[in-house]
Design an enzyme around this catalytic site. Structure first.
Site, short mmCIF file in Angstrom:
data_model
loop_
_atom_site.label_atom_id
_atom_site.label_comp_id
_atom_site.label_asym_id
_atom_site.label_seq_id
_atom_site.Cartn_x
_atom_site.Cartn_y
_atom_site.Cartn_z
N LYS A 179 5.31 -11.36 4.10
CA LYS A 179 4.55 -10.25 4.68
C LYS A 179 3.52 -9.68 3.72
CE LYS A 179 5.60 -7.23 7.86
NZ LYS A 179 5.00 -6.16 7.11
N THR A 230 1.86 3.29 2.18
CA THR A 230 2.80 3.56 3.27
C THR A 230 4.17 2.96 3.00
OG1 THR A 230 2.23 1.59 4.59
CG2 THR A 230 0.89 3.57 4.93
N ARG A 231 4.33 2.24 1.91
CA ARG A 231 5.60 1.60 1.59
C ARG A 231 6.13 2.13 0.26
NH1 ARG A 231 4.34 0.72 6.07
NH2 ARG A 231 4.21 -1.29 7.14
N ASP A 289 0.83 -1.20 0.00
CA ASP A 289 0.00 0.00 0.00
C ASP A 289 0.87 1.26 0.00
OD1 ASP A 289 0.86 0.42 2.58
OD2 ASP A 289 -1.13 0.35 3.50
N HIS A 348 -0.62 -10.41 16.05
CA HIS A 348 -0.25 -9.19 16.77
C HIS A 348 -0.73 -9.24 18.21
CE1 HIS A 348 0.03 -8.07 12.53
NE2 HIS A 348 0.77 -7.03 12.88
N HIS A 384 12.50 -4.91 9.69
CA HIS A 384 11.15 -4.83 10.25
C HIS A 384 11.19 -5.20 11.72
CE1 HIS A 384 6.92 -5.83 11.10
NE2 HIS A 384 6.66 -4.94 10.15
N HIS A 437 -4.31 -1.17 7.51
CA HIS A 437 -4.10 0.26 7.30
C HIS A 437 -5.36 0.82 6.66
CE1 HIS A 437 0.52 -0.50 6.86
NE2 HIS A 437 0.07 -0.76 8.08
N GLN A 445 2.80 4.48 12.84
CA GLN A 445 3.99 3.97 12.17
C GLN A 445 5.28 4.37 12.87
OE1 GLN A 445 4.15 1.91 9.66
NE2 GLN A 445 2.08 1.91 8.84
#
Length: 402
Positions: free
Chosen positions: A159, A72-73, A70, A175, A149, A107, A271
Protein backbone atom coordinates in the site's frame (compact mmCIF):
# COMPACT_ATOMS: atom_id res chain seq x y z
CA UNK A 1 -20.95 3.79 33.31
CA UNK A 2 -18.56 6.15 31.54
CA UNK A 3 -16.25 5.35 28.67
CA UNK A 4 -13.82 7.36 26.58
CA UNK A 5 -14.30 7.03 22.84
CA UNK A 6 -11.39 7.70 20.48
CA UNK A 7 -12.37 11.05 19.05
CA UNK A 8 -10.09 13.80 17.77
CA UNK A 9 -6.96 14.37 19.82
CA UNK A 10 -8.50 14.30 23.30
CA UNK A 11 -11.21 11.65 23.21
CA UNK A 12 -14.92 11.90 24.02
CA UNK A 13 -16.42 10.96 27.37
CA UNK A 14 -19.76 9.19 27.05
CA UNK A 15 -22.08 7.92 29.78
CA UNK A 16 -23.64 4.60 28.82
CA UNK A 17 -26.82 2.99 30.12
CA UNK A 18 -26.67 -0.68 31.00
CA UNK A 19 -29.57 -2.54 29.40
CA UNK A 20 -30.38 -6.27 29.08
CA UNK A 21 -29.13 -6.48 25.50
CA UNK A 22 -25.95 -4.48 26.02
CA UNK A 23 -23.01 -6.59 24.79
CA UNK A 24 -20.32 -4.46 26.38
CA UNK A 25 -17.23 -2.65 25.18
CA UNK A 26 -15.43 -4.41 22.32
CA UNK A 27 -11.75 -3.61 21.96
CA UNK A 28 -8.72 -5.01 20.16
CA UNK A 29 -6.57 -7.22 22.35
CA UNK A 30 -3.36 -5.45 23.21
CA UNK A 31 -0.13 -7.07 22.04
CA UNK A 32 2.84 -6.57 24.36
CA UNK A 33 4.73 -3.34 23.76
CA UNK A 34 8.32 -3.58 22.53
CA UNK A 35 10.26 -1.91 25.38
CA UNK A 36 13.18 -0.57 23.32
CA UNK A 37 11.89 -0.16 19.77
CA UNK A 38 14.96 1.68 18.49
CA UNK A 39 17.24 -1.18 19.57
CA UNK A 40 14.82 -3.78 18.23
CA UNK A 41 14.55 -1.95 14.93
CA UNK A 42 18.32 -1.84 14.53
CA UNK A 43 18.42 -5.62 15.09
CA UNK A 44 15.59 -6.14 12.59
CA UNK A 45 17.59 -4.28 9.92
CA UNK A 46 20.53 -6.61 10.56
CA UNK A 47 18.42 -9.79 10.75
CA UNK A 48 15.43 -9.20 8.47
CA UNK A 49 12.69 -11.59 7.41
CA UNK A 50 13.56 -13.71 4.33
CA UNK A 51 15.95 -11.06 3.03
CA UNK A 52 19.58 -9.94 3.17
CA UNK A 53 20.48 -7.34 5.82
CA UNK A 54 19.73 -3.77 4.77
CA UNK A 55 23.41 -2.83 4.91
CA UNK A 56 24.18 -5.65 2.46
CA UNK A 57 21.46 -4.52 0.08
CA UNK A 58 22.64 -0.91 0.30
CA UNK A 59 26.31 -1.66 -0.36
CA UNK A 60 27.41 -0.16 -3.68
CA UNK A 61 24.07 1.55 -4.37
CA UNK A 62 24.17 5.07 -5.84
CA UNK A 63 21.02 6.32 -4.13
CA UNK A 64 17.98 5.26 -2.15
CA UNK A 65 14.33 6.22 -1.88
CA UNK A 66 12.41 5.72 1.37
CA UNK A 67 8.62 5.93 1.18
CA UNK A 68 6.85 7.10 4.34
CA UNK A 69 3.14 7.51 5.12
CA UNK A 70 1.45 10.91 5.16
CA UNK A 71 0.08 12.77 8.19
CA UNK A 72 -3.22 10.85 8.23
CA UNK A 73 -1.39 7.74 9.45
CA UNK A 74 0.15 7.43 12.93
CA UNK A 75 3.39 5.81 11.74
CA UNK A 76 6.20 6.44 14.28
CA UNK A 77 8.60 7.91 11.72
CA UNK A 78 10.77 9.51 14.38
CA UNK A 79 11.51 5.99 15.63
CA UNK A 80 11.78 4.25 12.28
CA UNK A 81 13.83 6.72 10.27
CA UNK A 82 16.95 7.35 12.43
CA UNK A 83 18.21 3.73 12.49
CA UNK A 84 17.13 3.27 8.87
CA UNK A 85 19.07 6.31 7.72
CA UNK A 86 22.02 5.35 9.91
CA UNK A 87 22.19 1.90 8.32
CA UNK A 88 22.16 3.40 4.83
CA UNK A 89 24.85 5.93 5.65
CA UNK A 90 27.05 3.27 7.23
CA UNK A 91 26.68 1.27 4.02
CA UNK A 92 28.19 4.19 2.12
CA UNK A 93 25.17 6.20 0.93
CA UNK A 94 25.56 9.95 1.34
CA UNK A 95 22.63 11.87 2.90
CA UNK A 96 22.19 13.89 -0.29
CA UNK A 97 21.54 10.66 -2.16
CA UNK A 98 18.74 9.48 0.15
CA UNK A 99 15.27 10.72 -0.79
CA UNK A 100 12.32 10.53 1.61
CA UNK A 101 9.07 10.39 -0.36
CA UNK A 102 5.74 11.02 1.33
CA UNK A 103 3.02 8.61 0.22
CA UNK A 104 0.07 10.97 0.05
CA UNK A 105 -1.85 9.07 -2.61
CA UNK A 106 -4.43 11.69 -3.52
CA UNK A 107 -4.82 13.00 0.01
CA UNK A 108 -4.01 16.67 0.37
CA UNK A 109 -0.28 17.11 -0.21
CA UNK A 110 2.04 17.36 2.74
CA UNK A 111 4.62 19.06 0.56
CA UNK A 112 5.11 20.37 -2.95
CA UNK A 113 4.09 19.03 -6.28
CA UNK A 114 2.54 15.75 -7.21
CA UNK A 115 5.23 13.55 -8.71
CA UNK A 116 3.84 10.80 -10.88
CA UNK A 117 5.27 9.24 -14.03
CA UNK A 118 4.92 6.24 -16.22
CA UNK A 119 6.27 2.81 -15.26
CA UNK A 120 4.46 0.81 -17.90
CA UNK A 121 1.45 -1.41 -18.44
CA UNK A 122 1.05 -4.80 -16.81
CA UNK A 123 -0.52 -7.85 -18.26
CA UNK A 124 -3.86 -7.83 -16.46
CA UNK A 125 -4.72 -4.31 -17.56
CA UNK A 126 -3.90 -2.37 -14.40
CA UNK A 127 -2.23 0.91 -15.47
CA UNK A 128 0.91 1.13 -13.33
CA UNK A 129 1.90 4.79 -13.02
CA UNK A 130 4.24 5.30 -10.08
CA UNK A 131 6.40 8.19 -8.91
CA UNK A 132 9.51 8.49 -11.08
CA UNK A 133 11.83 9.28 -8.15
CA UNK A 134 10.91 5.96 -6.59
CA UNK A 135 11.05 3.89 -9.77
CA UNK A 136 14.48 5.24 -10.74
CA UNK A 137 16.01 4.84 -7.26
CA UNK A 138 18.82 2.31 -6.92
CA UNK A 139 17.50 1.08 -3.57
CA UNK A 140 13.76 1.11 -2.82
CA UNK A 141 12.53 0.98 0.78
CA UNK A 142 8.93 1.07 1.99
CA UNK A 143 7.91 1.97 5.52
CA UNK A 144 4.55 2.07 7.26
CA UNK A 145 2.33 0.33 9.75
CA UNK A 146 -0.06 -2.58 9.56
CA UNK A 147 -3.68 -2.18 10.64
CA UNK A 148 -7.03 -3.46 9.37
CA UNK A 149 -7.99 -1.85 6.05
CA UNK A 150 -11.47 -1.81 4.54
CA UNK A 151 -10.37 -2.72 0.99
CA UNK A 152 -6.82 -4.05 1.15
CA UNK A 153 -7.52 -6.36 4.10
CA UNK A 154 -4.56 -4.91 5.98
CA UNK A 155 -2.55 -1.76 5.39
CA UNK A 156 1.22 -1.69 5.02
CA UNK A 157 3.52 -3.40 2.51
CA UNK A 158 2.33 -2.84 -1.06
CA UNK A 159 0.00 0.00 0.00
CA UNK A 160 2.97 2.35 0.27
CA UNK A 161 3.12 2.16 -3.53
CA UNK A 162 -0.57 1.73 -4.24
CA UNK A 163 -2.13 4.16 -3.53
CA UNK A 164 0.76 5.89 -1.73
CA UNK A 165 2.85 7.02 -4.69
CA UNK A 166 0.65 6.05 -7.63
CA UNK A 167 -1.13 8.30 -10.08
CA UNK A 168 -4.76 9.18 -10.64
CA UNK A 169 -4.84 6.76 -13.62
CA UNK A 170 -3.84 3.85 -11.40
CA UNK A 171 -6.22 4.90 -8.64
CA UNK A 172 -9.11 5.14 -11.10
CA UNK A 173 -8.67 1.44 -11.76
CA UNK A 174 -8.00 0.41 -8.18
CA UNK A 175 -10.88 2.46 -6.77
CA UNK A 176 -13.33 1.82 -9.59
CA UNK A 177 -16.95 0.92 -8.79
CA UNK A 178 -16.51 -2.81 -9.44
CA UNK A 179 -13.44 -3.05 -7.20
CA UNK A 180 -15.13 -1.27 -4.29
CA UNK A 181 -18.24 -3.42 -4.69
CA UNK A 182 -16.28 -6.71 -4.83
CA UNK A 183 -17.24 -9.02 -1.93
CA UNK A 184 -13.59 -9.79 -1.08
CA UNK A 185 -12.36 -6.20 -0.77
CA UNK A 186 -13.04 -6.19 2.96
CA UNK A 187 -11.32 -5.86 6.32
CA UNK A 188 -8.96 -8.69 7.17
CA UNK A 189 -9.08 -10.53 3.81
CA UNK A 190 -5.96 -11.11 1.70
CA UNK A 191 -6.61 -14.37 -0.17
CA UNK A 192 -8.86 -13.73 -3.15
CA UNK A 193 -8.84 -9.99 -2.51
CA UNK A 194 -8.40 -8.25 -5.90
CA UNK A 195 -7.27 -4.98 -4.29
CA UNK A 196 -4.47 -6.76 -2.44
CA UNK A 197 -3.49 -8.83 -5.47
CA UNK A 198 -3.32 -5.84 -7.82
CA UNK A 199 -1.19 -4.03 -5.24
CA UNK A 200 1.28 -6.93 -5.24
CA UNK A 201 1.40 -6.88 -9.05
CA UNK A 202 2.16 -3.17 -9.19
CA UNK A 203 4.78 -3.49 -6.43
CA UNK A 204 6.49 -6.23 -8.42
CA UNK A 205 6.47 -4.02 -11.52
CA UNK A 206 7.73 -0.88 -9.76
CA UNK A 207 10.18 -2.81 -7.59
CA UNK A 208 10.75 -2.91 -3.84
CA UNK A 209 13.90 -4.07 -2.06
CA UNK A 210 13.07 -3.81 1.63
CA UNK A 211 10.22 -2.88 3.95
CA UNK A 212 10.01 -1.72 7.54
CA UNK A 213 6.47 -2.11 8.84
CA UNK A 214 5.33 -1.90 12.44
CA UNK A 215 2.22 -2.81 14.37
CA UNK A 216 0.86 -0.47 17.04
CA UNK A 217 -1.41 -0.80 20.04
CA UNK A 218 -4.33 1.57 20.64
CA UNK A 219 -1.96 4.00 22.40
CA UNK A 220 0.23 4.08 19.26
CA UNK A 221 3.09 2.19 20.95
CA UNK A 222 5.08 -0.25 18.80
CA UNK A 223 4.15 -3.89 19.36
CA UNK A 224 5.85 -5.52 16.39
CA UNK A 225 8.60 -4.75 13.85
CA UNK A 226 8.58 -6.52 10.50
CA UNK A 227 11.55 -5.70 8.32
CA UNK A 228 12.82 -7.47 5.25
CA UNK A 229 11.26 -9.05 2.17
CA UNK A 230 8.50 -6.72 0.84
CA UNK A 231 5.88 -9.49 0.66
CA UNK A 232 6.95 -12.03 3.28
CA UNK A 233 7.70 -9.49 6.03
CA UNK A 234 4.35 -7.83 5.44
CA UNK A 235 2.49 -11.14 5.63
CA UNK A 236 4.33 -11.96 8.84
CA UNK A 237 3.04 -8.70 10.30
CA UNK A 238 -0.52 -9.43 9.19
CA UNK A 239 -0.38 -12.90 10.75
CA UNK A 240 0.96 -11.40 13.98
CA UNK A 241 -1.76 -8.75 14.15
CA UNK A 242 -4.82 -10.84 13.23
CA UNK A 243 -5.36 -12.58 16.62
CA UNK A 244 -5.33 -9.21 18.38
CA UNK A 245 -7.69 -7.27 16.13
CA UNK A 246 -10.52 -9.66 15.25
CA UNK A 247 -13.64 -9.99 17.42
CA UNK A 248 -16.44 -12.43 16.61
CA UNK A 249 -20.05 -12.06 17.74
CA UNK A 250 -22.50 -14.96 17.93
CA UNK A 251 -25.53 -12.90 16.89
CA UNK A 252 -25.98 -9.58 15.05
CA UNK A 253 -26.68 -6.27 16.78
CA UNK A 254 -29.60 -3.86 16.49
CA UNK A 255 -27.23 -0.91 16.69
CA UNK A 256 -23.58 -0.18 17.35
CA UNK A 257 -21.70 2.77 18.83
CA UNK A 258 -18.32 3.29 17.20
CA UNK A 259 -15.66 5.81 16.15
CA UNK A 260 -13.10 6.41 13.44
CA UNK A 261 -10.29 5.65 15.93
CA UNK A 262 -9.56 9.31 16.75
CA UNK A 263 -6.84 11.55 15.37
CA UNK A 264 -5.28 11.49 12.90
CA UNK A 265 -7.76 9.18 11.14
CA UNK A 266 -10.95 11.04 12.03
CA UNK A 267 -9.65 14.24 10.46
CA UNK A 268 -12.52 14.39 7.94
CA UNK A 269 -15.70 12.76 6.71
CA UNK A 270 -13.84 11.12 3.81
CA UNK A 271 -11.78 9.01 6.21
CA UNK A 272 -14.79 8.32 8.44
CA UNK A 273 -16.03 5.67 6.02
CA UNK A 274 -13.51 3.31 7.64
CA UNK A 275 -15.33 3.28 10.94
CA UNK A 276 -18.68 3.03 9.18
CA UNK A 277 -17.66 0.06 7.05
CA UNK A 278 -15.99 -1.69 9.98
CA UNK A 279 -19.20 -1.65 12.01
CA UNK A 280 -21.59 -2.88 9.32
CA UNK A 281 -20.79 -6.65 9.22
CA UNK A 282 -22.25 -7.36 12.67
CA UNK A 283 -25.55 -5.48 12.31
CA UNK A 284 -29.02 -6.77 11.55
CA UNK A 285 -30.60 -5.53 8.34
CA UNK A 286 -31.49 -1.87 8.96
CA UNK A 287 -29.45 -1.87 12.14
CA UNK A 288 -28.05 1.58 12.93
CA UNK A 289 -24.45 2.79 13.10
CA UNK A 290 -23.85 5.61 15.59
CA UNK A 291 -20.37 6.99 14.95
CA UNK A 292 -18.37 9.77 16.59
CA UNK A 293 -15.81 11.38 14.28
CA UNK A 294 -14.24 14.79 14.94
CA UNK A 295 -13.84 15.79 11.24
CA UNK A 296 -11.61 18.67 12.36
CA UNK A 297 -10.65 19.26 8.72
CA UNK A 298 -14.27 19.18 7.55
CA UNK A 299 -15.70 16.87 4.91
CA UNK A 300 -12.55 16.33 2.85
CA UNK A 301 -11.10 17.50 -0.45
CA UNK A 302 -13.00 19.88 -2.73
CA UNK A 303 -13.58 16.92 -5.07
CA UNK A 304 -15.12 14.90 -2.27
CA UNK A 305 -17.35 17.76 -1.19
CA UNK A 306 -18.47 18.09 -4.82
CA UNK A 307 -19.32 14.38 -4.94
CA UNK A 308 -21.45 14.64 -1.81
CA UNK A 309 -23.52 17.41 -3.39
CA UNK A 310 -24.28 15.06 -6.31
CA UNK A 311 -25.97 12.53 -4.08
CA UNK A 312 -29.75 12.93 -4.16
CA UNK A 313 -30.26 9.46 -2.65
CA UNK A 314 -27.71 6.76 -1.80
CA UNK A 315 -29.47 4.27 -4.11
CA UNK A 316 -29.47 6.61 -7.11
CA UNK A 317 -25.82 7.53 -6.52
CA UNK A 318 -24.75 3.86 -6.51
CA UNK A 319 -26.76 3.23 -9.68
CA UNK A 320 -25.07 6.16 -11.45
CA UNK A 321 -21.63 4.98 -10.32
CA UNK A 322 -22.15 1.43 -11.56
CA UNK A 323 -23.41 2.84 -14.87
CA UNK A 324 -20.16 4.88 -15.00
CA UNK A 325 -21.92 8.14 -15.68
CA UNK A 326 -18.91 9.92 -14.17
CA UNK A 327 -15.58 9.35 -12.46
CA UNK A 328 -14.40 11.84 -9.84
CA UNK A 329 -11.38 11.34 -7.58
CA UNK A 330 -12.51 10.38 -4.06
CA UNK A 331 -15.80 8.89 -5.26
CA UNK A 332 -14.77 5.52 -3.79
CA UNK A 333 -15.31 6.58 -0.18
CA UNK A 334 -18.70 8.00 -1.09
CA UNK A 335 -19.54 4.70 -2.78
CA UNK A 336 -18.49 2.69 0.27
CA UNK A 337 -20.44 4.99 2.60
CA UNK A 338 -23.64 4.87 0.58
CA UNK A 339 -23.36 1.10 0.00
CA UNK A 340 -23.55 0.77 3.79
CA UNK A 341 -26.40 3.29 4.02
CA UNK A 342 -28.53 1.16 1.71
CA UNK A 343 -28.75 -1.36 4.57
CA UNK A 344 -27.98 0.70 7.67
CA UNK A 345 -28.86 4.23 8.80
CA UNK A 346 -25.74 6.12 9.90
CA UNK A 347 -26.00 8.61 12.76
CA UNK A 348 -23.05 10.99 13.13
CA UNK A 349 -21.74 12.97 16.08
CA UNK A 350 -19.17 15.54 14.99
CA UNK A 351 -18.02 19.03 15.87
CA UNK A 352 -16.37 19.54 12.49
CA UNK A 353 -19.47 19.83 10.30
CA UNK A 354 -22.71 21.74 10.62
CA UNK A 355 -26.00 19.95 11.19
CA UNK A 356 -27.13 21.16 7.78
CA UNK A 357 -24.07 19.67 6.10
CA UNK A 358 -24.46 16.34 7.90
CA UNK A 359 -28.10 16.10 6.85
CA UNK A 360 -27.20 17.12 3.30
CA UNK A 361 -24.75 14.22 3.13
CA UNK A 362 -27.55 11.78 4.15
CA UNK A 363 -26.36 11.16 7.69
CA UNK A 364 -28.52 11.69 10.76
CA UNK A 365 -26.86 14.37 12.93
CA UNK A 366 -26.92 13.89 16.71
CA UNK A 367 -26.44 16.49 19.43
CA UNK A 368 -24.88 14.18 22.00
CA UNK A 369 -23.95 10.52 22.02
CA UNK A 370 -26.03 9.95 25.17
CA UNK A 371 -29.18 11.36 23.60
CA UNK A 372 -28.61 9.32 20.45
CA UNK A 373 -28.23 6.07 22.42
CA UNK A 374 -31.46 6.80 24.30
CA UNK A 375 -33.27 7.40 20.99
CA UNK A 376 -31.93 4.17 19.53
CA UNK A 377 -33.08 2.23 22.59
CA UNK A 378 -36.52 3.79 22.13
CA UNK A 379 -36.54 2.69 18.45
CA UNK A 380 -35.25 -0.87 18.93
CA UNK A 381 -36.60 -1.47 22.42
CA UNK A 382 -35.10 -1.82 25.88
CA UNK A 383 -34.03 -5.40 25.05
CA UNK A 384 -32.07 -4.29 21.94
CA UNK A 385 -28.68 -5.92 21.30
CA UNK A 386 -25.99 -3.25 21.07
CA UNK A 387 -22.29 -2.74 21.76
CA UNK A 388 -19.63 -0.05 21.90
CA UNK A 389 -16.42 -0.09 19.83
CA UNK A 390 -14.28 2.79 21.18
CA UNK A 391 -11.39 2.18 18.77
CA UNK A 392 -13.49 1.97 15.61
CA UNK A 393 -11.82 0.31 12.60
CA UNK A 394 -8.83 -0.88 14.65
CA UNK A 395 -11.10 -3.83 15.48
CA UNK A 396 -12.30 -6.22 12.76
CA UNK A 397 -15.85 -7.31 13.59
CA UNK A 398 -17.29 -10.61 12.33
CA UNK A 399 -20.28 -12.83 12.94
CA UNK A 400 -19.62 -16.45 13.89
CA UNK A 401 -21.35 -17.78 10.75
CA UNK A 402 -19.08 -15.69 8.47
Amino acid sequence: MEITLRYGHDGLQVRLPETPGYQGVLRPREAPVIPQPDTSLAKALQHPIECQPLATLAAGKKNACIVISDVTRPVPNTTILPPLLSALEHAGLQPDNILILIATGIHRPNEGQELVNLVGNISDGVPAYVNRHYVEADLKILTGFIEPHMWAGYSGGRKSILPGISSIDTLEYMHGPEMIAHPNTVYGALEGNPFHEAGLTIMEKAGADFIVNVTLNTSKNITGIFAGHPVKAHLAGCRFLAPFCVHTLDEPLDFIVTTNSGAPLDCNLYQTVKGITGAAPVLKDQGTILIASACFEGAGSPEYCNILTLVDTPQHFIERLMAKEFFIPDQWCAQETYQVMLKHPVWLYTEGLSKTAVEGYHFTPVNTMEQAIDKLLAIYGHEARWAVVPDGPLLILKLSQQ
